[in-house]
Design an enzyme around this catalytic site. Sequence first.
Site, PDB file in Angstrom:
ATOM      1  N   MET A 242      42.982  42.648  29.436  1.00  0.00           N
ATOM      2  CA  MET A 242      43.873  41.657  29.721  1.00  0.00           C
ATOM      3  C   MET A 242      44.691  42.767  29.824  1.00  0.00           C
ATOM      4  O   MET A 242      45.038  43.876  29.297  1.00  0.00           O
ATOM      5  CB  MET A 242      44.461  40.846  27.881  1.00  0.00           C
ATOM      6  CG  MET A 242      46.086  40.554  28.714  1.00  0.00           C
ATOM      7  SD  MET A 242      45.976  38.887  29.951  1.00  0.00           S
ATOM      8  CE  MET A 242      47.337  38.948  29.901  1.00  0.00           C
ATOM      9  N   GLU A 243      46.265  42.017  30.513  1.00  0.00           N
ATOM     10  CA  GLU A 243      47.339  43.161  31.270  1.00  0.00           C
ATOM     11  C   GLU A 243      48.195  43.486  30.213  1.00  0.00           C
ATOM     12  O   GLU A 243      49.423  43.802  30.564  1.00  0.00           O
ATOM     13  CB  GLU A 243      47.495  43.370  32.621  1.00  0.00           C
ATOM     14  CG  GLU A 243      48.532  41.727  32.910  1.00  0.00           C
ATOM     15  CD  GLU A 243      47.688  40.767  33.034  1.00  0.00           C
ATOM     16  OE1 GLU A 243      47.857  39.361  33.702  1.00  0.00           O
ATOM     17  OE2 GLU A 243      46.405  40.749  33.537  1.00  0.00           O
TER      18      GLU A 243
ATOM     19  N   HIS B 256      42.717  47.523  37.949  1.00  0.00           N
ATOM     20  CA  HIS B 256      43.395  46.552  37.555  1.00  0.00           C
ATOM     21  C   HIS B 256      44.362  46.168  36.654  1.00  0.00           C
ATOM     22  O   HIS B 256      45.324  45.162  36.893  1.00  0.00           O
ATOM     23  CB  HIS B 256      42.010  44.912  38.133  1.00  0.00           C
ATOM     24  CG  HIS B 256      42.302  44.166  38.206  1.00  0.00           C
ATOM     25  ND1 HIS B 256      42.452  43.321  39.097  1.00  0.00           N
ATOM     26  CD2 HIS B 256      43.120  42.810  37.497  1.00  0.00           C
ATOM     27  CE1 HIS B 256      42.928  41.854  38.948  1.00  0.00           C
ATOM     28  NE2 HIS B 256      43.232  41.889  37.832  1.00  0.00           N
ATOM     29  N   GLU B 257      44.154  45.831  35.671  1.00  0.00           N
ATOM     30  CA  GLU B 257      44.967  45.948  34.576  1.00  0.00           C
ATOM     31  C   GLU B 257      46.262  46.505  34.818  1.00  0.00           C
ATOM     32  O   GLU B 257      47.200  46.432  34.419  1.00  0.00           O
ATOM     33  CB  GLU B 257      44.284  46.497  32.756  1.00  0.00           C
ATOM     34  CG  GLU B 257      42.732  45.259  33.537  1.00  0.00           C
ATOM     35  CD  GLU B 257      43.479  43.452  33.222  1.00  0.00           C
ATOM     36  OE1 GLU B 257      44.021  43.092  33.615  1.00  0.00           O
ATOM     37  OE2 GLU B 257      42.578  43.115  33.634  1.00  0.00           O
TER      38      GLU B 257
ATOM     39  N   HIS C 215      48.334  45.851  36.783  1.00  0.00           N
ATOM     40  CA  HIS C 215      50.002  44.769  36.742  1.00  0.00           C
ATOM     41  C   HIS C 215      50.577  45.456  35.651  1.00  0.00           C
ATOM     42  O   HIS C 215      51.827  43.847  36.192  1.00  0.00           O
ATOM     43  CB  HIS C 215      48.334  43.985  35.733  1.00  0.00           C
ATOM     44  CG  HIS C 215      47.611  43.021  36.374  1.00  0.00           C
ATOM     45  ND1 HIS C 215      47.936  41.962  36.976  1.00  0.00           N
ATOM     46  CD2 HIS C 215      46.285  41.918  35.925  1.00  0.00           C
ATOM     47  CE1 HIS C 215      47.548  40.571  36.969  1.00  0.00           C
ATOM     48  NE2 HIS C 215      45.989  40.970  36.403  1.00  0.00           N
TER      49      HIS C 215
ATOM     50  N   GLU D 235      46.404  37.351  40.188  1.00  0.00           N
ATOM     51  CA  GLU D 235      45.426  38.248  40.944  1.00  0.00           C
ATOM     52  C   GLU D 235      44.916  38.080  42.121  1.00  0.00           C
ATOM     53  O   GLU D 235      44.289  39.446  42.510  1.00  0.00           O
ATOM     54  CB  GLU D 235      44.686  36.789  39.746  1.00  0.00           C
ATOM     55  CG  GLU D 235      45.110  36.628  37.977  1.00  0.00           C
ATOM     56  CD  GLU D 235      44.771  37.873  37.081  1.00  0.00           C
ATOM     57  OE1 GLU D 235      44.350  38.617  37.920  1.00  0.00           O
ATOM     58  OE2 GLU D 235      45.247  37.622  35.832  1.00  0.00           O
TER      59      GLU D 235
END
Length: 879
Positions: free
Chosen positions: A269-270, A303-304, A307, A326
């Site tokens: 989770m970012e 990825h996070e 973000h 996303e």
Amino acid sequence: MLRDTPSTVYLKDYLPPEFLIDQVMLWFDLDETETRVRSRLELRRNPAAQSRSPDLRLHGEQLELISLSLDGQPVAPAGYLQDDEGLTVRQVPDQFVLESEVRILPQQNTALEGLYKSGGLFCTQCEAEGFRKITWYLDRPDVMSRFTTTICADKQRYPVLLSNGNPSDTVELEDGRHRITWTDPFPKPAYLFALVAGDLRAIEDSHTTPSGREVTLRIYVEPENIDKCDHAMASLKRAMAWDEQQYGREYDLDIYMIVAVNDFNMGAMENKGLNIFNSKFVLASPATATDRDFQGIESVIAHEYFHNWTGNRITCRDWFQLSLKEGLTVFRDQEFSADMGSRGVKRIEDVRLLRAHQFAEDAGPMAHPVRPDSYMEINNFYTVTVYEKGAEVVRMQANLLGPEAFRGGTDLYFERFDGQAVTTDDFVQCMADAGQRDLGQFKRWYSQAGTPELTIQGVYDAAQQTYTLTVEQHCPATPGQPDKEPFLIPLAVGLLDDRGTDLALRLAGDSDPGPTTRMLEISEPRQQFVFEQVPVAPVPSLLRGFSAPVKVRFDYSNEQLMFLMAHDSDGFSRWDAAQTLAQRILLQLVDDPDSLVPEGFVQAFRQALQDSASDPALLAEVLTLPAESYLGDQMAEVDVEGIHRAREQLKTLLASELKTELLAVYRDNEVTGEYRPDADAIGRRSLRNLALGYLMQLEDQAIQALCIAQYRAGNNMTDVITALSLLADRDIPETAELLEGFYQQWRDDPLVLDKWFSLQAMSKRPDTLERVKGLLDHPAFSIANPNKVRSLIGAFCSGNPVRFHAADGAGYRFLSDRVLELDQLNPQVAARMVRLMTRWQRYDPARQRLMQTQLERILHTSGVSRDVYEIVSKSLEHA
């Protein structure tokens, strides 16, 4: 079933919030038996609101109200109304301060939403709507506020107290407790809030941005895992440098933190400045993690981090816009991983996942657009359509605009919308403005569900030396969308001459010879493209690089497919040709087990194995047969046993015919020395283990001894777990001993034991279901831990089709029992598990009845969650 049918939320009903929250102050008093949360919200009416109610409606679930005040004055009981979903404060002014205190019970929170206990840690998961389980709030992404968070807890049990932003104040208290305050200077929606408290250790590093700012980097883990964080830290630093170079994005706080927890519904989770990760995507060492684990960590860490700009600094206006953050961020992490490793192999991996899962979703009752029109439970829309297809939609924009204009579009997006909550339309408009073109038709990719199909014909005119491609597009009906308007589809094509050389592609009107790969734009139901100065009848190479998420129908001969396998300059197209040919052969074997496999196919495999030194990673992909579940998707009615039999038959034939070559590849690709998760070493291990997998089809004692020797050598977890998986598939005397020995060696490492559960769950042995049922009672298994559920129950039901879809329906009863058990603990995980039966209409009538019976049983169970109800009810709608 549910007492009341859940209400449906529609995109068309979106209204701006009636109130905004400028500042939030939170105080957490963490304790073993209860936690108290005080909040101070500075609210004002939203001038953009389209309605004006005298009352304030806040979200809140499972909260025990202790006190409530408005502008410093207690609110009398008559001044508010509390229900199961929120709090209504009556007759509020246009601008005011609302303070409240609530009691919550994190230690009883098995749903892992909001604030919960994970082992000895307090942690949060607030996306999508978990913050309402912490305090009263406008829990929607278009309400962005600045947060100041103070945490108080016992110092001995919870020496580390973390939240978003930068630490601003630390106080030691006389009662053995301590307190720390965190201030986040950037406005954010509540779903990005994070808190962690526990006995943690950290590794620390730093990163200097191009503007000269030094950022402290910390990764927090439980003490016994402190030696497994180096790869995650190195991945983070590479991601930060890549984002600065590729997108011009610098990190904006003084500190960036990651925390690994064992109980987590998602991968990570970012949360702003404090990313909370499933430990699976942080912890790695050569002894405990596979090549896939190392690659997965690098991808998810990136990825996070990405973000921070595509999701945090700019967020989505409402949850229908989820792919805004996303899809864009998945595209960014895919490109990062491609630059860090093998670009061609990464593209194949992404396409394989999309075809196996997203195409299947598009063809089933859960089909929905990248931007859904409605939902009952937003947690059900964290799907491969929103994420992976969303990434393909971003990639198509990059293909249509070209690198320079696409980078200009992202720069414009960051400049125009920093600090705002916006929509996918806003993103596409930035692309249109930067590329100076109309993308109105392209936006149908966001609003129309389904996988478009391109039917293509090619005609060569020797006299005119022209080659004409005729392209027709069609998108099948999906639930709620029977008719589709034409899409704008970028189709990358090449033409190969009789020697396998790329031809220059010249269309009528071109003034120069043209490139060897041409990006055609398909925008009409039917179009023709005439290539000139084509000296010989070419073999077309279609959809190079998988330039769009579509299915292509072209009447290739077997010989043309083998030609493309051998000569196509595009790695994806070589792989795709091999997959198409193998699929054709396998489906023929399903229909007729006595049919002959083309000799040229075996010879193509032989030639590829003899040339294995050129690109082992790509070759491993090319020589991997299509999965059983993917083959089922190509049939009008899935033949479970026939597909399994055909695939095993072809694997055994290839192993028998190519034993010498496979042994040579196995020997020549051994990787010696210190373990390295670089592209070359990963590719060689991948090809070597693929060869071992084929050889193990032969039931040869010498080969089995080779497999056992690889396991016992224990050089790295990739080789160890591959060997043990192959042994678990077969009735070999040593297997039981090796499985028990593996467990005893790794019994204290939860992530390694997840692999142990999975390889047993995916064994093709007839007794696998009974073994899985027995493992439910194993002391290392916990139904409350999502990783364990995925590794055992999920692995069996999704990764073992021949045993899950047993004709007696035992697999379906097993899954239904587990879904109902999980639904009482963690509805999100239960809903993901029940999806595995939603395409029941794809099977034979007997299996349809068995699955339908179990789905109806779930639907009519008293107290079923909204999450599960939505999935099951939609799957049964068209029964």
